[in-house]
Structure formats: structure tokens, C-alpha cells
Design an enzyme around this catalytic site. Sequence first.
Site, PDB file in Angstrom:
ATOM      1  N   GLU A 206       0.835  -1.155   0.024  1.00 28.79           N
ATOM      2  CA  GLU A 206      -0.056  -0.079  -0.078  1.00 28.79           C
ATOM      3  C   GLU A 206       0.837   1.426   0.027  1.00 28.79           C
ATOM      4  OE1 GLU A 206      -3.391   0.154   2.327  1.00 28.79           O
ATOM      5  OE2 GLU A 206      -4.238  -1.478   1.633  1.00 28.79           O
ATOM      6  N   GLU A 406      -5.143  -8.510  -0.338  1.00 28.36           N
ATOM      7  CA  GLU A 406      -5.801  -8.251   0.782  1.00 28.36           C
ATOM      8  C   GLU A 406      -7.327  -8.057   0.514  1.00 28.36           C
ATOM      9  OE1 GLU A 406      -4.720  -5.056   3.488  1.00 28.36           O
ATOM     10  OE2 GLU A 406      -2.550  -5.661   3.347  1.00 28.36           O
TER      11      GLU A 406
HETATM   12  C1  PNW Z   1      -4.567  -2.053   5.032  1.00 27.71           C
HETATM   13  N1  PNW Z   1      -9.013   2.631   3.008  1.00 27.71           N
HETATM   14  O1  PNW Z   1      -4.903  -0.530   5.012  1.00 27.71           O
HETATM   15  C2  PNW Z   1      -3.272  -2.451   5.270  1.00 27.71           C
HETATM   16  O2  PNW Z   1      -2.592  -2.848   4.313  1.00 27.71           O
HETATM   17  C3  PNW Z   1      -3.471  -3.407   6.570  1.00 27.71           C
HETATM   18  O3  PNW Z   1      -2.101  -3.079   7.210  1.00 27.71           O
HETATM   19  C4  PNW Z   1      -4.515  -2.745   7.218  1.00 27.71           C
HETATM   20  O4  PNW Z   1      -4.894  -3.668   8.609  1.00 27.71           O
HETATM   21  C5  PNW Z   1      -5.861  -3.333   6.484  1.00 27.71           C
HETATM   22  O5  PNW Z   1      -5.701  -2.690   5.381  1.00 27.71           O
HETATM   23  C6  PNW Z   1      -7.261  -3.153   7.315  1.00 27.71           C
HETATM   24  O6  PNW Z   1      -7.179  -1.411   7.122  1.00 27.71           O
HETATM   25  C7  PNW Z   1      -5.754   0.289   4.612  1.00 27.71           C
HETATM   26  O7  PNW Z   1      -8.875   3.823   3.569  1.00 27.71           O
HETATM   27  C8  PNW Z   1      -6.079   1.367   5.309  1.00 27.71           C
HETATM   28  O8  PNW Z   1      -9.495   2.373   2.110  1.00 27.71           O
HETATM   29  C9  PNW Z   1      -7.246   2.149   4.716  1.00 27.71           C
HETATM   30  C10 PNW Z   1      -7.849   1.801   3.541  1.00 27.71           C
HETATM   31  C11 PNW Z   1      -7.592   0.717   3.203  1.00 27.71           C
HETATM   32  C12 PNW Z   1      -6.590  -0.191   3.650  1.00 27.71           C
END
Ligand code: PNW
Length: 500
Positions: A206, A406
Site C-alpha cells: 500500500e 488483501e
Molecule cells: C490496509 N482505506 O490498510 C493495510 O494494508 C493493513 O495493514 C490494514 O490492517 C488493512 O488494510 C485494514 O485497514 C488500509 O481507507 C487502510 O481504504 C485504509 C484503507 C484501506 C486499507
Amino acid sequence: MSATHFTRRDIGKLAGAATMAASSATTAGAQTAQRTDVARSAPRRFPNGFFWGTGTSSYQIEGAWNEDGKGPSIWDTYAHTPGNIKNGDTGDVANDHYHRYKEDVALMKNFGANAYRFSIAWPRIFPNGTGQPTLKGLDFYNRLVDELVAAGVAPFATLYHWELPQALQDKGGWQNRDTVKAFADYASYVTDKLSDRVRHFFTINEFRTFVDLGHQVREVRVAGGTVTLSGAPGLKLTPGDLNQVRHHAVLAHGMAVQAIRAKAKVGTKVGPAEVILCSVPLIESPEHIKAARIATREANAPFLTVMLEGKYTDAYLKDAGKDAPKFTDEDLKIIASPLDFVGINVYKPEAYVLASDEAPGWRQLPYAKGHPMLSSRWHTMGPEAMYWAPKFVQSLWNAKEIYITENGCATQDVISDDGRIYDTDRIMFLRAYLTQLQRAAADGVPVKGYFQWSTMDNFEWTSGFSDRFGLVYVDFKTQKRTPKLSASFFRETARRNAVA
Ligand code: PNW
């Protein structure tokens, strides 16, 4: 039948799996007898050889934050700073996975996973980011990988899930181009040590999230409005400096791809794991689909698009104007180093869109006030993203292999009187998204695997331990792990290689 009166056999029938417990004594024959009816209904099958995995990251589960010579990371610093994390939570202990990895691998085996995506903490290997590695840090990952291989679970390793060594942050972090080289050196070292058993490496997880949330803030559209997200190291850079950090991140990816190729054993595959901003056509007609595809390409201009096309889009450079990143042609070549696969994290649509007569040719729609949300405050429901994201990755960039690195949701799990966790919301979510992924596979999109996020509840960044993403419930006081009902759903889906 009330929720508190399920017997073990009822659960088995409901989920189509015998039970979720390791000690299950149900025979294969009994399982087949229960299943004849399901097999004849819509099979929703996935391609042969599909990887069914779950994912985690080092800071979110390992704990042992200063053990065996590990250096501090920017997330240690950020979480130790009061006010940054909900309830003052930190990853100091988290799931204590550093000491309990054997139990955790056994859990994965029990819910039928044949793959596991984990990350390596850079400062566990190089406490200062560069220089001398600590052998004890590497040893942990050696033992973990051996345990996975012995359990028949294929290890997929992510090299950067946001844990920049604090020592490098002190020298400017991702604003400093030297960090790019340091990352490639670390990638080279790890590949040399692990690629005899790890066949798939993700460079960076990410880009968008760690760069934009950590170096400015990010506004995300949700039902009825927007929310603001932040993260380590908690900077607020100018637009020009932010674009330069974005450029350094993709350059680090490209240099790591080259470093991995130079050191890897034959057959090692490499790619990124990016959270794609996917525009979803609200109505599936050719004009709206085309508009959504163009919008998706533009939204990902600083990350996936430049990695896969070797240039920044004209619109991105024009919009940035004087704030555009400074780069050379050589940089672009490195950034676009050929990949074996593209990994995408898919949680939600960036937005639903419709074609428009006005520039830029599409219109992003606000989410309706009552649009369904999951427990995370940023998480709008939108299963169609799981069809269009891989579909656009194929049609825009002709990716040879695609992984869903994911997908999952947080829920407000409670332990029932009978000791079980009935996460019907997670099962609904997973089934809806997997049905869309299967639709993409049936269209011929080359999806090779799916990683549910997450193996078990863990430290959810600024939300601390309050957002539970796991297939397995974790009591953070006792470290007791309890598979949720969704673990049975996952197990049955993996076993059948079809949506259960
Ligand atoms: C991801 N959004 O983060 C990360 O790769 C993980 O470490 C995390 O635990 C997981 O998704 C759940 O949050 C994100 O705003 C953070 O769309 C924000 C977003 C998506 C994924």
C-alpha cells in the site's frame, strides 16, 4: 433454533465444514454426504491451483518490539507518542506472534489455507536500516518459513509493510533518496537468505496509504461525507514534497525488484501489493465502464500506473504543475521493471462513477447517506470493486498474473454464551466480494490467489485493537485464539475451491 443453541453438528451443517476445531473427528464420508446438495447449485469455482491465503503484517502481530536486537521503527515511535492511537494501544506486544508463531501456523492449517502473506520487519534485520544485519532477527523469519512449509502453507513475504527503521527517518526517511538504496540493499539481503523457500515476494504494501497518510493526511469518501486518515511518521508535507516521497516509494519498489531478481533462486516471483483506487461503474453499460477504466488509471497515476506504464500520466503532471516530482528517464525505467504479478488490496470502491460530457469524462458520485458501511470508519461496502479492480488491471496493463493481496472487514465481534463468535457480517462480506472475484476469473482475468485480511484480530494502526479483522478472535489479555464462524466459511471455500 436460537443462536445460543447451536450444536457442533449444526455449525458443521451451516458452514458446510465439519467444525472449525482442530480436534474435529468427523469422517470424510460424513462430510461428503452433507455436501451433495451444495455441489449441484451454482458452483462459482475458481481456477485450479488457486492460492487461498490470509494475511498479516509484522508490526500488527509480532510484538517483541525491542527483542533480539531489533531497532525501533517509525511505527514504534508513532504509537509510543500519546494521542496518536485509539485507547493508547501500541504494537509492543500485539499478538505476541514472535513467540507464538507455531500456534498461529497451526490455526492457518486448520482453516484450510494453502498460503500465508506475512511481512518482514526491516529493523528486525537491520536495526539502523543499513550496515550490519542482526542474525537473530533473520532467524525468526527462517523459523516461521520452515514452520509454514512443513504445514503445507506457501509463504508469501512482503518486504515493507510500513516499518521504516527510525534511524532512517531521522535522516529524512522517504524524503531522502538514500532510503531508496537502503531498501534495495535490505531486499537483496532478505532474498538471498529466504528465496530457497519463499517463492513470492511483495516489495511494498500500500504505497498510497503509507505515503499519503504518513506524509500529509488522506480524505476518504464514505456514506454521507468524508473521513480523514493519518499514520506514521505523522508529517504534513507540502504537495511538492509529498509528490517526491511518492516518487521515491515507487523508485524503491523498482530497485527492489531488480535487487530481488539479482539474488533470487530460480522461480522466485515478485510484484507490488498496492491498494488500487478503483472507480466502479454504477451502471454497467459500455460508456460508464469506459469512464470508470479511465478514472481508475488516472487515480493510480503516482503508483500502479507509473509502475506498469513507465511514465506519469499527462494529467497527473499537468495537475501537479510546479509540484510535480523531480525524476529522470532512468528512474522511470527502474520504476517500471518487469513484474511477475500485480498484487492489489481491494476493500471498497474509490467511488462509483458515471460517464460525463464534461472534462475529465467521468463524474465521481458521493456515497448515499445510508450506503452500507463496515465497522472501520472508512469502509464502505462495494463488492463490485472486486470484479472491476482485477478486470481493469488486466485491461489497462495486461497483467500476466494478479493476486488479491488483501480483502476483508472489521466487525464488532462478541463471544456468545456458548463461546463462539457468530460473525455473520464478515461471512456476508466475504461471500459478496468472492462472488465478484469469481466473476472476474470466469471472464478470463488471470487471478491466481486471494488473501483474506486478516489471519487473526490484530493491531489495526490508529484504531488500535478496536477494529477486529481476523478469521480468528484474539483475546489480547490472555492471547487466547478462537476461530470465528468465518473461519469455517473460509475453510469450506478453500476446500471446494469455490465460493461457499
Ligand atoms: C490496509 N482505506 O490498510 C493495510 O494494508 C493493513 O495493514 C490494514 O490492517 C488493512 O488494510 C485494514 O485497514 C488500509 O481507507 C487502510 O481504504 C485504509 C484503507 C484501506 C486499507
